[in-house]
Write an enzyme that holds these catalytic residues in place. Structure first.
Site, short mmCIF file in Angstrom:
data_model
loop_
_atom_site.label_atom_id
_atom_site.label_comp_id
_atom_site.label_asym_id
_atom_site.label_seq_id
_atom_site.Cartn_x
_atom_site.Cartn_y
_atom_site.Cartn_z
CD GLU A 253 -1.49 4.06 2.85
OE1 GLU A 253 -2.96 3.99 3.91
OE2 GLU A 253 -0.96 2.93 2.28
CB CYS B 212 -2.16 1.31 6.10
SG CYS B 212 -1.84 0.68 4.59
CB CYS C 77 -6.49 -0.81 5.46
SG CYS C 77 -4.94 -0.87 5.43
CG HIS D 178 -2.00 -1.52 1.70
ND1 HIS D 178 -3.15 -1.34 2.46
CD2 HIS D 178 -1.91 -2.02 0.34
CE1 HIS D 178 -3.63 -2.03 1.88
NE2 HIS D 178 -3.31 -2.76 0.87
#
Length: 146
Positions: A52, A83, A80, A50
């Site tokens: 992040e 993260c 999420c 992701h």
């Protein structure tokens, strides 16, 4: 001069052009961009890639430390749970995010990770930055795939 969220939005657009879910992130320290990237889960064949996570990894490598306690993260979508955990472990000072994610978000929605008693670090959180633009990117991306 573009804002830090504008840079994250540009990363999200580029991710979308590559076929990735259009989410972008930027890590800033002392008012300067350290790193920026978009989602890379498909390109890297890595479900943890992701935006992040990608920028946290890059910033940690650049600074030579797993602690990013004097850094701020700008990301186009509410993080999420995975993260949010990485943000807490990295000791990110401030989190700025664009669009809320009622289904997968874990900051102001879902598990509200940073409010859990087992969370050892809570960044300052500011949601809703460039929310409309971030939301449109995501909606258009998924509309085109349906």
């Amino acid at each position: 001069m573009p804002s830090f969220m504008d840079i994250a939005l540009d990363e999200a657009r580029r991710a979308g052009e590559r076929g990735e879910v259009p989410v972008g992130g930027v890590i800033v320290r002392a008012g300067e961009v350290l790193v920026s990237a978009g989602n890379r889960t498909s390109a890297d064949r890595d479900p943890t890639a992701h935006a992040e996570i990608v920028v946290i990894r890059q910033a940690a490598a650049l600074l030579g430390s797993e602690r990013l306690d004097d850094c701020d993260l700008y990301v186009t979508l509410e993080p999420c749970a995975m993260c949010a955990g990485a943000i807490a472990f990295a000791r990110i000072r401030r989190l700025y995010y664009g669009a809320a994610d009622p289904k997968g978000g874990a900051v102001d929605n879902g598990v509200k990770f940073f409010t859990a008693p087992t969370c050892h670090h809570r960044p300052e959180v500011y949601g809703g930055l460039s929310e409309a633009e971030a939301s449109v990117l995501l909606k258009n991306f998924f509309r085109e795939r349906r």
